[in-house]
Design a protein around this motif. Structure first.
Motif, PDB file in Angstrom:
ATOM      1  N   PHE A  26       0.637  -1.188   0.109  1.00  0.00           N
ATOM      2  CA  PHE A  26      -0.227   0.103   0.139  1.00  0.00           C
ATOM      3  C   PHE A  26       1.006   1.321   0.110  1.00  0.00           C
ATOM      4  O   PHE A  26       0.728   2.342  -0.823  1.00  0.00           O
ATOM      5  CB  PHE A  26      -1.139  -0.030   1.298  1.00  0.00           C
TER       6      PHE A  26
ATOM      7  N   ASN B  37       3.884   1.995 -11.864  1.00  0.00           N
ATOM      8  CA  ASN B  37       3.149   1.441 -13.133  1.00  0.00           C
ATOM      9  C   ASN B  37       3.789   0.714 -14.267  1.00  0.00           C
ATOM     10  O   ASN B  37       4.978   1.066 -14.208  1.00  0.00           O
ATOM     11  CB  ASN B  37       2.158   2.398 -13.784  1.00  0.00           C
TER      12      ASN B  37
ATOM     13  N   THR C 271      -2.389  14.900  -1.109  1.00  0.00           N
ATOM     14  CA  THR C 271      -3.369  14.941  -0.029  1.00  0.00           C
ATOM     15  C   THR C 271      -2.799  14.379   1.240  1.00  0.00           C
ATOM     16  O   THR C 271      -2.057  13.431   1.147  1.00  0.00           O
ATOM     17  CB  THR C 271      -4.626  14.308  -0.385  1.00  0.00           C
TER      18      THR C 271
ATOM     19  N   ARG D   1      -1.707  12.784   5.053  1.00  0.00           N
ATOM     20  CA  ARG D   1      -2.273  11.450   5.448  1.00  0.00           C
ATOM     21  C   ARG D   1      -1.697  11.379   7.069  1.00  0.00           C
ATOM     22  O   ARG D   1      -2.532  10.970   8.077  1.00  0.00           O
ATOM     23  CB  ARG D   1      -1.626  10.344   4.680  1.00  0.00           C
TER      24      ARG D   1
ATOM     25  N   ASP E 190      -0.308  11.401   0.921  1.00  0.00           N
ATOM     26  CA  ASP E 190      -0.817  10.198   0.333  1.00  0.00           C
ATOM     27  C   ASP E 190       0.422   9.833  -0.744  1.00  0.00           C
ATOM     28  O   ASP E 190       0.848  10.584  -1.379  1.00  0.00           O
ATOM     29  CB  ASP E 190      -1.949  10.275  -0.359  1.00  0.00           C
TER      30      ASP E 190
ATOM     31  N   GLN F 224       0.459   7.420  -3.376  1.00  0.00           N
ATOM     32  CA  GLN F 224      -0.136   6.438  -4.456  1.00  0.00           C
ATOM     33  C   GLN F 224       0.477   6.898  -5.616  1.00  0.00           C
ATOM     34  O   GLN F 224       0.637   6.129  -6.487  1.00  0.00           O
ATOM     35  CB  GLN F 224      -1.638   6.370  -4.437  1.00  0.00           C
ATOM     36  N   ARG F 225       0.324   8.259  -5.972  1.00  0.00           N
ATOM     37  CA  ARG F 225       0.973   9.027  -7.166  1.00  0.00           C
ATOM     38  C   ARG F 225       2.161   9.273  -7.322  1.00  0.00           C
ATOM     39  O   ARG F 225       2.791   9.763  -8.310  1.00  0.00           O
ATOM     40  CB  ARG F 225      -0.068  10.156  -7.783  1.00  0.00           C
TER      41      ARG F 225
ATOM     42  N   ASP G 219       4.622   7.609  -9.864  1.00  0.00           N
ATOM     43  CA  ASP G 219       4.093   7.871 -11.276  1.00  0.00           C
ATOM     44  C   ASP G 219       4.957   9.040 -11.955  1.00  0.00           C
ATOM     45  O   ASP G 219       5.410   8.830 -12.980  1.00  0.00           O
ATOM     46  CB  ASP G 219       2.674   8.248 -11.262  1.00  0.00           C
TER      47      ASP G 219
ATOM     48  N   THR H 237      -7.722   8.485  -4.265  1.00  0.00           N
ATOM     49  CA  THR H 237      -7.251   7.615  -3.223  1.00  0.00           C
ATOM     50  C   THR H 237      -8.374   7.272  -2.186  1.00  0.00           C
ATOM     51  O   THR H 237      -9.169   8.278  -1.879  1.00  0.00           O
ATOM     52  CB  THR H 237      -5.971   8.306  -2.595  1.00  0.00           C
ATOM     53  N   PRO H 238      -8.408   6.109  -1.441  1.00  0.00           N
ATOM     54  CA  PRO H 238      -9.416   5.626  -0.527  1.00  0.00           C
ATOM     55  C   PRO H 238      -9.303   6.502   0.563  1.00  0.00           C
ATOM     56  O   PRO H 238      -8.287   6.760   1.385  1.00  0.00           O
ATOM     57  CB  PRO H 238      -9.438   4.279  -0.448  1.00  0.00           C
ATOM     58  N   ARG H 239     -10.347   6.793   1.274  1.00  0.00           N
ATOM     59  CA  ARG H 239     -10.575   7.514   2.756  1.00  0.00           C
ATOM     60  C   ARG H 239     -11.534   6.713   3.319  1.00  0.00           C
ATOM     61  O   ARG H 239     -11.066   6.203   4.747  1.00  0.00           O
ATOM     62  CB  ARG H 239     -11.029   8.732   2.409  1.00  0.00           C
TER      63      ARG H 239
ATOM     64  N   GLY I 216      -5.696   2.244   3.613  1.00  0.00           N
ATOM     65  CA  GLY I 216      -6.011   3.255   3.507  1.00  0.00           C
ATOM     66  C   GLY I 216      -7.380   4.052   3.921  1.00  0.00           C
ATOM     67  O   GLY I 216      -7.896   5.102   3.801  1.00  0.00           O
TER      68      GLY I 216
ATOM     69  N   ASP J 282     -10.721  10.230  -1.415  1.00  0.00           N
ATOM     70  CA  ASP J 282     -10.465  11.778  -1.174  1.00  0.00           C
ATOM     71  C   ASP J 282     -11.103  12.661  -2.063  1.00  0.00           C
ATOM     72  O   ASP J 282     -11.189  12.539  -3.179  1.00  0.00           O
ATOM     73  CB  ASP J 282      -8.697  11.962  -1.396  1.00  0.00           C
TER      74      ASP J 282
ATOM     75  N   SER K  75      -5.200   7.903 -11.368  1.00  0.00           N
ATOM     76  CA  SER K  75      -4.231   7.155 -11.074  1.00  0.00           C
ATOM     77  C   SER K  75      -4.453   5.794 -11.149  1.00  0.00           C
ATOM     78  O   SER K  75      -5.569   5.261 -10.527  1.00  0.00           O
ATOM     79  CB  SER K  75      -3.662   7.555  -9.672  1.00  0.00           C
TER      80      SER K  75
ATOM     81  N   ARG L   4      -3.270   3.210  -9.475  1.00  0.00           N
ATOM     82  CA  ARG L   4      -3.383   2.463  -8.037  1.00  0.00           C
ATOM     83  C   ARG L   4      -4.289   3.145  -7.389  1.00  0.00           C
ATOM     84  O   ARG L   4      -5.035   2.422  -6.528  1.00  0.00           O
ATOM     85  CB  ARG L   4      -2.045   2.880  -7.475  1.00  0.00           C
ATOM     86  N   GLU L   5      -4.674   4.482  -7.358  1.00  0.00           N
ATOM     87  CA  GLU L   5      -5.820   5.001  -6.575  1.00  0.00           C
ATOM     88  C   GLU L   5      -7.150   4.213  -7.163  1.00  0.00           C
ATOM     89  O   GLU L   5      -7.988   3.819  -6.288  1.00  0.00           O
ATOM     90  CB  GLU L   5      -6.034   6.564  -6.859  1.00  0.00           C
TER      91      GLU L   5
ATOM     92  N   LEU M  34      -7.348   0.756  -5.799  1.00  0.00           N
ATOM     93  CA  LEU M  34      -7.458   0.546  -4.292  1.00  0.00           C
ATOM     94  C   LEU M  34      -8.961   0.720  -4.245  1.00  0.00           C
ATOM     95  O   LEU M  34      -9.622   0.185  -3.161  1.00  0.00           O
ATOM     96  CB  LEU M  34      -6.675   1.700  -3.659  1.00  0.00           C
TER      97      LEU M  34
END
Lengths: 464, 464
Positions: free
Chosen positions: A171, A207, A366, A368, A422, A424-425, A428, B366-368, B393, B422, B441, B443-444, B447
């Protein structure tokens, strides 16, 4: 049972409330001030427009480059115009690596596909092949154990192709990066020890795509320096599958990068003096240099602009911090860390007392968390502030890394803190031509600056 | 005190552990399965490449458009090829609004600037001005109270300029949107009641920029339908400042949009039958239609592709859910909600039992969290699963909205659940030409699909 338990809970809760009422009162005031901090940066923030200038007018700014010098002048100018208590440049000699003319890469003598151009980019600090390039058979390995198992006889004269992917199931993409990064950092020297003449490294990317990721390679002492390039993850997959059926394929690449003599550059520093304990310093920082391929937006224009924004917020709201808040744009994080090392060295010489140093070098995404290398007691103190950050998307203050530039302060009893957006990106765009201004969200950037300013404020008021 | 308290805690903790050991054992197995779900979608996910097709080959797909028909066929094809237990189209008549030729907007007769082109876009469902457009003086208001205070005499014959910004200080941008959206939804009718001939609405955007945000305007019965357009936030700021010193300025705009007769379209549905309670249905869904200006990437291509991915994950891992999991691509969320209404109507007619419906229509970020409209008891049950999501996440399962398309199921005793990523970037692209594939994204997106699949799995196994 239920009634007794409820009664017990009420008692505990009453005693607890009584004991902590002063604390709660203070937290209410802090919550209000932190609300003002966020409101200021969300409605009048300057970080985004300053980042636009840094990315679009100055662009990629590798240490020693004219753009890096321009970035020094720009950030000094911005802080100078803010009426801070002190703005200065801290001289530091930095490596001066240049990429030279565009790299060329090619698959040769494939029984299946003949020859085929493959885009490559030199890894930072790499020696170049010079005109004519190098050509050799390829050996693919996933890690140093596989490399060593091949032995000198097989490796000699070859180009080693390091092809271990970042683990997509993690993650936290920084963990995935950590699990793959030694190929780029040490692959060239490990391969050279066994007689390889060059290395190709799979881009450290989240990716499968066409983007080239550069980054430092570090040559070990007394090991021949061999040229190193990255290829995209998509080409790495392609090359790997080709090699499975066509193992005699060879590869040609030509790079013209070189390391020039060290050159003078600067950390850029601005500060607001503490009203009660000016000798206690809290650093907020990022690194001003970036790789040359993109605009150094997320890495680490965002961290620099957020750090300046922290000071701007204090000035705009007329907050007089009890302790000194200092914004530091470090030079040369990417291929030498000279700025961070010099800063810590000077701090020691001047007997400055850095109680905390916070770095934003994980992109402007964003919010976290905050992570810190603090001891348990200090961490507990910081965690009491955690609820103040919950309304703004920060869900934890916990053990974890601070940041590369601030790490040399560790043995000066400085609490190191990482601002963690965050992840995740990030990979990239990290170290690529895709790390551009348009990838940054104004709100995400501002929320990061707000988080950093709020934590700096709390540390300035209450110490650590 | 400390020892007694510690002892008490140990006792509680022992009893609690004993009582919940079965539960913990189940959670361990669930944690392992959820790990597999995430691994599958993070390493072999199809949502991203399917979204690329939907966005780049089909593009914006407003209800009734050929692109919407193509999207129906595409998603049916994708699900057909997955060997699900059932894939079908559910017919539904939808509004057929067309934008027509490009809109034109212009400031006229300004003493300060003469005339100046201002980009406008028609609001969805709006009537057009037709050739020649409309021209009138402007009255700026921030809300309906200000509008009503102006009264019929002042409003008559004017164009009303609604200029209330989204509140940037709200962390949750959906709250900020909610606080500004009635200008777009009801502004035209409210202004028409007082004799206005047209409305200009400030784009519902998080930032000050040049992007036009369309979206539905809803005409009230027995109120004259007047044309409505949006202008960018930057132009709204400009126009507002111009009006302060130049109140006699007038505005011209010309739009050629019109509402054609309703047209046949479809909800696209695929399902995996439950192995033990097939009659209990869990919906995962998004809406297939989008506005015409962009590619409908975050709104709501991502929600659709995630919903299909949920089924794909179940098939790939050979998970046989105890209850039925059904993916629904709803048609016409944007300007009518006909798909959602029809789906609930048919469910009632068929006496289907929907125990839960989950929607992803807040972008593929991205998950919240998950939010749910469940009662307290059901919420508590779901919250016991919260720790299973922490590694990925998701920090909360809490009270909150489900989603527009699933809302008509509410009075069928269905637990409505919203997947909440998010929110910071959503209103950068919402309903605009910027809502394109490159903003997503991989990955986002993955997820989100993992989170939805994991929660669908838990509900399928344990009910609600």
């Amino acid at each position: 049972m239920k009634n007794k338990y409820t009664y017990l809970c009420l008692c505990f809760s009453f005693v607890f409330s009584f004991l902590s009422s002063n604390n709660i009162f203070a937290q209410d005031n802090d919550a209000l001030l932190i609300r003002q901090i966020y409101d200021e940066t969300l409605t009048k923030g300057q970080a985004y427009s300053q980042l636009e200038y840094l990315c679009k007018k100055i662009g990629g700014r590798l240490s020693g480059s004219p753009a890096a010098a321009a970035a020094v002048e720009f950030t000094r100018y911005v802080m100078d115009s803010m009426k801070l208590d002190n703005v200065y440049l801290q001289p530091v000699m930095v490596p001066h690596w240049v990429r030279g003319q565009k790299e060329v890469g090619k698959i040769l003598n494939s029984r299946k596909i003949g020859s085929k151009d493959i885009e490559v980019c030199a890894l930072g600090n790499s020696v170049g092949t010079g005109k004519g390039g190098i050509t050799a058979n390829l050996l693919e390995v996933k890690n140093f154990d596989e490399l060593k198992a091949l032995g000198k006889e097989k490796v000699e004269g070859k180009i080693i192709f390091f092809n271990r992917p970042m683990d997509a199931t993690k993650f936290n993409t920084f963990e995935a990066y950590g699990g793959a990064a030694n190929q780029r950092g040490s692959g060239a020297s490990e391969a050279a020890k066994l007689g390889a003449i060059g290395v190709i490294v799979r881009s450290l990317a989240s990716n499968i795509d066409d983007i080239l990721h550069t980054g430092s390679t570090n040559y070990q002492l007394n090991v021949p320096k061999i040229p190193a390039v990255a290829i995209s993850t998509k080409n790495a997959e392609f090359l790997s599958s080709l090699l499975k059926s066509d193992s005699t394929v060879s590869f040609y690449f030509e790079t013209h990068c070189q390391m020039l003599p060290d050159i003078l550059s600067y950390n850029v520093i601005g500060e607001i003096k503490g009203s009660e304990k000016p000798e206690e310093i809290i650093v907020v920082g990022g690194h001003l240099d970036s790789w040359d391929l993109g605009e150094g937006a997320h890495d680490d224009g965002t961290g620099c602009m957020q750090s300046i924004e922290v000071l701007r917020i204090f000035k705009a709201l007329n907050i007089k911090p009890k302790r000194t808040i200092r914004a530091v744009m470090y030079m040369n994080e990417e291929n030498g860390l000279r700025g961070g090392l010099e800063y810590a060295k000077v701090a020691l010489e001047k007997k400055e007392k850095h109680i905390a140093a916070m770095e934003s070098d994980r992109g402007g995404f964003t919010p976290r968390e905050f992570t810190t290398e603090a001891d348990e007691k200090t961490l507990k103190k910081m965690q009491k502030w955690a609820t103040l950050f919950e309304p703004y998307g920060i869900s934890a203050i916990k053990q974890g890394g601070g940041g590369a530039d601030i790490s040399p302060l560790k043995n000066q009893n400085t609490v190191l803190i990482g601002y963690v957006p965050d992840s995740q990106r990030y990979f990239d765009v990290h170290h690529t031509s895709a790390d551009t201004f348009d990838k940054v969200s104004p709100r995400e950037l501002a929320l990061g600056a707000g988080a950093m300013a709020a934590l700096a404020y709390l540390i300035a008021q209450y110490g650590l």
